[in-house]
Design a protein around this motif. Structure first.
Motif, PDB file in Angstrom:
ATOM      1  N   PRO A  26      54.800  29.398  -4.085  1.00 28.22           N
ATOM      2  CA  PRO A  26      54.878  30.443  -3.049  1.00 28.22           C
ATOM      3  C   PRO A  26      55.106  29.870  -1.651  1.00 28.22           C
ATOM      4  CG  PRO A  26      53.107  30.946  -4.576  1.00 28.22           C
ATOM      5  CD  PRO A  26      53.614  29.580  -4.953  1.00 28.22           C
ATOM      6  N   TYR A  30      58.017  30.790   0.926  1.00 30.08           N
ATOM      7  CA  TYR A  30      57.708  31.218   2.302  1.00 30.08           C
ATOM      8  C   TYR A  30      58.599  30.508   3.306  1.00 30.08           C
ATOM      9  CZ  TYR A  30      55.433  30.932   6.844  1.00 30.08           C
ATOM     10  OH  TYR A  30      55.199  30.926   8.199  1.00 30.08           O
ATOM     11  N   PHE A  95      57.887  36.462  -7.801  1.00 26.48           N
ATOM     12  CA  PHE A  95      56.822  36.162  -6.843  1.00 26.48           C
ATOM     13  C   PHE A  95      56.211  37.447  -6.293  1.00 26.48           C
ATOM     14  CE2 PHE A  95      59.239  32.259  -6.886  1.00 26.48           C
ATOM     15  CZ  PHE A  95      58.259  31.275  -6.807  1.00 26.48           C
ATOM     16  N   GLU A  99      51.470  37.312  -1.786  1.00 26.52           N
ATOM     17  CA  GLU A  99      51.067  35.913  -1.953  1.00 26.52           C
ATOM     18  C   GLU A  99      51.971  34.989  -1.136  1.00 26.52           C
ATOM     19  OE1 GLU A  99      50.891  34.854  -6.066  1.00 26.52           O
ATOM     20  OE2 GLU A  99      49.221  36.219  -6.500  1.00 26.52           O
ATOM     21  N   VAL A 100      53.249  35.320  -1.072  1.00 30.17           N
ATOM     22  CA  VAL A 100      54.184  34.523  -0.264  1.00 30.17           C
ATOM     23  C   VAL A 100      53.829  34.660   1.209  1.00 30.17           C
ATOM     24  CG1 VAL A 100      56.594  34.281   0.463  1.00 30.17           C
ATOM     25  CG2 VAL A 100      56.048  34.647  -1.958  1.00 30.17           C
TER      26      VAL A 100
END
Length: 805
Positions: A26, A30, A95, A99-100
């Motif tokens: 993640p 990002y 994903f 969370e990212v």
């Protein structure tokens, strides 16, 4: 669109990490997505700056020690119009978007409402197409990372820059030099005027890091410029490691780096106080130098016309040294006379006051400023002399008040007084706050400068606090009244037409319940406590301070616990009390209240006789990202400050906008919320501001009388004193003694009974779901009044006189 973005992310991932998506974390995703957003933003950033330069627009510069900007990836995606496609692309890649987004550290650039207000204002300036920028300090460490160990707050370093921060750009070529200490030499020019030369100074380099501030779907990108303190000699390759000078240089460099090291360093020592003063001058000197350079580059005008193109807003007293710093540069470097420099200066600065608390009105020892900033002290001293002489000759009726008005008095420099005297505008941040300033706290200054004082009630950006934090509610609102409210938040008032529609209210209820379930899951995952998502979520999230009265809240919880222990079968709606707060490291009583909340939680949460009808949750390390989780789930918004003490508040506005009902005193912006929604749609209790001020004038009230006559109060205080809550019977004695022997300075006991009664009213209202939901929707409908877009519009037209891009 999502497919195209997905392909960009995959290409960026390979370029950045040499990885395919199946190998990516993640965090990798990002950074890849942030790089893509940055590339888009930088083009608009360049065009915005070019437009301001070509059109020679007047610009506002917002000086603040804090900018609590939170995470920026999701916010930038929203404002750039890419959020929905980004979420879809991330989901297609396997994903979880949240969370990212959570891979980004909250920027450690602020503490509470002051810094969050500054961040909201920057968002609104850009979203309304106004040329406005922020100046702050790039702290390597934030306030602190809070850990709760055995119920106690423990402070750890908040090194938010552990990972690269993708939103900042170092602009080394615009670095400036800041000077401390040294000697001031005075010479007479041929024309008889004085010339000052500053020698033997300690020099520090201020290096700017720029962060883009993205407007909402309008192509405007303004700038938050943060200054980092560095040694001028940090890249000097001539130093030899074996040389003693090298180690002296290392120590010197360390002391320099401390200037932008920590937000609000501990000021319990002389060194700590001096470091805070250094930080303040470092910020303002770097910023003023930069503003003047920018003005000269972009405008073929004399600096005497600075106010035609520049306005500087001082956010609280911390940047007040900007006033003598501008005077210094105009006189010492630009050759202005005192009179001409003062005329320019007083047309450029505007000051926002944020407090009525006397201990929060900054003062500094004269000797400290003399030593650290000798030339600045000379200028402050001259400002003070001329000001006091003006009172003596022009206002005979105020001669006796000169010590209370003087900028320098009793060996202290009073920063709020300097800000008032040197600014053309002084604003409070809520109607009652401004009236208290005019009629009480700054009454004599108001007599001298009635035209300077005005009110600008604080606001919040609905883009972050509704659209981003509560997308389900935002989507429902758009379904009901259309999307116009997004650009014109006052259009939320259209919800009133639907506030009695039972089918619609049920949809609102469903959204609130889903938000409560998500928060309950988060609490279970991170704290390990199961809470009833059908219970009343009663929320108090704000800095821990006696006047904010978290203590009143916890006393109520103890009361409810005592009631349930005596009568386990009584009919009580389950309640979950949620706290989030940090206490200043040296604020002993505030830290003791945190310990008390956690101690009560450790007893209440695990007592089987309570049958899960009471839960107490303390959210560790409260910050913007945690607020974004709590606020959409709140049912009751605790705004219970001692009346007259809270300047405005913005948490009250955020929770109102998300459908929570305010339970609070008539203080700060609560009054303006009440003006809009009325008594029927919020829960008001307690002493009024006038009653509190009257008590203070006559020495308060007798707290012991209530202790001796109210069995509920006596029992709670005795429980604290005798160790029923706590391992040792001395654990909470300071709270006990502060209330009974310091006569309850914030009226916790005085407001206790009306607080209990009001909570009972709130509980009964909550049981009538349709009535409660109608109240909730009514609050959302009126909340557009508190959008920071509205506040910035008022600043821009009434104080700053700006034109839109």
């Amino acid at each position: 669109m999502a497919d195209a973005l997905k392909e960009k992310i995959l290409r960026q991932l390979i370029a950045d990490k040499g990885r395919e998506v199946k190998e990516a974390t993640p965090k990798d995703i990002y950074y890849a997505l942030a790089s893509i957003v940055n590339e888009e933003v930088k083009q608009q950033w360049f065009r915005t700056r070019k437009y301001y330069k070509d059109e020679k627009l007047k610009e506002v510069y917002y000086l603040s020690m804090e900018f609590l900007i939170g995470r920026l990836l999701e916010s930038n995606l929203l404002n750039y119009g890419m959020l929905d496609e980004a979420k879809t692309a991330l989901e297609q890649m396997g994903f979880n978007p949240q969370e990212v987004f959570a891979e980004e550290h909250d920027a450690g650039l602020g503490n509470g409402g002051l810094g969050r207000l500054a961040a909201c204002f920057l968002d609104s300036l850009a979203s309304l197409n106004y040329p406005g920028h922020g100046f702050g300090i790039r702290y390597r460490y934030g306030l602190f990372e809070q850990r709760i160990i055995h119920g106690n707050q423990v402070e750890l370093p908040d090194y938010w820059l552990t990972d690269p921060y993708p939103w900042e750009s170092r602009t080394e070529e615009e670095a400036v030099v800041i000077q401390f200490h040294g000697d001031v030499h005075m010479y007479k020019r041929n024309d008889g005027t004085l010339e000052f030369e500053y020698k033997n100074t300690d020099k520090v380099m201020a290096v700017p890091y720029d962060i883009p501030v993205v407007g909402y779907e309008n192509g405007t990108v303004n700038t938050l410029r943060l200054w980092s303190a560095e040694s001028i000699f940090s890249n000097n390759s001539d130093r030899l490691e074996g040389n003693k000078q090298f180690y002296r240089d290392l120590a010197h460099e360390h002391s320099i780096e401390q200037i932008s090291g920590f937000l609000y360093p501990d000021d319990s020592s002389y060194e700590g106080k001096e470091l805070r003063l250094k930080q303040q001058y470092f910020l303002v000197s770097a910023s003023i130098q930069n503003i003047l350079k920018h003005f000269k580059t972009n405008n073929r005008m004399s600096l005497s016309k600075l106010a035609e193109k520049v306005v500087i807003q001082i956010n609280d007293t911390h940047p007040s040294l900007a006033i003598p710093e501008l005077m210094r540069i105009l006189m010492d470097e630009e050759g202005f006379s005192w009179e001409n420099a003062w005329q320019v200066t007083t047309k450029v600065f505007a000051y926002t006051n944020h407090t009525t608390l006397s201990e929060a009105l900054e003062t500094w020892p004269t000797d400290m400023i003399k030593s650290l900033l000798p030339r600045i002290f000379m200028i402050i001293d001259e400002i003070n002399n001329r000001f006091c002489q003006g009172i003596w000759f022009d206002h005979e009726e105020l001669r006796d008040k000169i010590p209370e008005l003087a900028i320098i008095a009793y060996e202290r420099v009073h920063m709020a007084r300097l800000a008032i005297v040197g600014s053309f505008s002084v604003n409070g941040v809520a109607k009652i706050h401004t009236e208290i300033l005019k009629k009480k706290e700054m009454k004599d200054f108001y007599t001298l400068f009635p035209d300077k004082f005005n009110n600008k009630t604080n606001g919040i950006t609905h883009r972050r606090w509704l659209m981003q934090a509560n997308p389900k509610l935002a989507e429902l609102i758009t379904d009901v009244i259309g999307p116009q409210w997004i650009k014109r938040p006052k259009q939320l008032i259209s919800l009133l037409k639907h506030s009695s529609d039972s089918a619609l209210l049920e949809k609102f209820n469903q959204v609130k319940h889903e938000n409560k379930r998500e928060l309950a899951n988060y609490i279970k995952q991170h704290i390990g406590i199961t809470v009833d998502e059908r219970s009343i979520f009663d929320v108090q999230i704000k800095r821990l301070h006696e006047y904010k009265r978290q203590l009143l809240n916890v006393f109520h919880i103890i009361y409810l616990y005592n009631e349930l222990k005596e009568n386990p079968n009584q009919d009580m709606t389950p309640r979950t009390f949620i706290f989030g707060a940090k206490a200043a490291p040296s604020y002993h009583l505030a830290k003791e209240v945190i310990k008390l909340i956690n101690t009560v939680a450790s007893i209440v949460n695990y007592d089987p006789s309570v049958k899960d009808r009471l839960k107490v949750i303390f959210m560790e390390n409260y910050n913007v990202s945690i607020a974004e989780k709590i606020i959409p789930a709140a049912d009751i918004s605790e705004q219970i400050s001692t009346a007259s003490k809270e300047a405005s508040g913005t948490g009250n506005m955020k929770m109102m906008m998300n459908g929570a009902l305010t339970l609070g005193t008539m203080d700060g912006a609560n009054i303006e919320i009440n003006d809009l929604v009325g008594d029927r749609n919020m829960f008001i209790f307690g002493l009024s501001a006038d009653e509190v001020l009257e008590y203070y004038q006559h020495g308060g009230y007798h707290a012991r009388d209530l202790y001796n006559t109210d069995d509920r109060i006596k029992r709670i205080l005795d429980q604290l004193n005798q160790g029923e809550f706590g391992v040792h019977n001395i654990e909470f004695k300071d709270i006990y003694y502060n209330i009974l022997y310091h006569n309850d300075p914030y009226f916790v006991l005085k407001d206790f009974e009306p607080y209990l009664e009001t909570h009972e009213l709130a509980e009964r209202a909550y049981r009538d779901r349709m009535t409660w939901l109608n109240m909730s929707v009514t609050n959302i409908a009126y909340s557009g009044k508190f959008s920071s877009d509205q506040t910035i519009q008022e600043y821009a037209t009434e104080i700053w006189k700006l034109k839109r891009k």
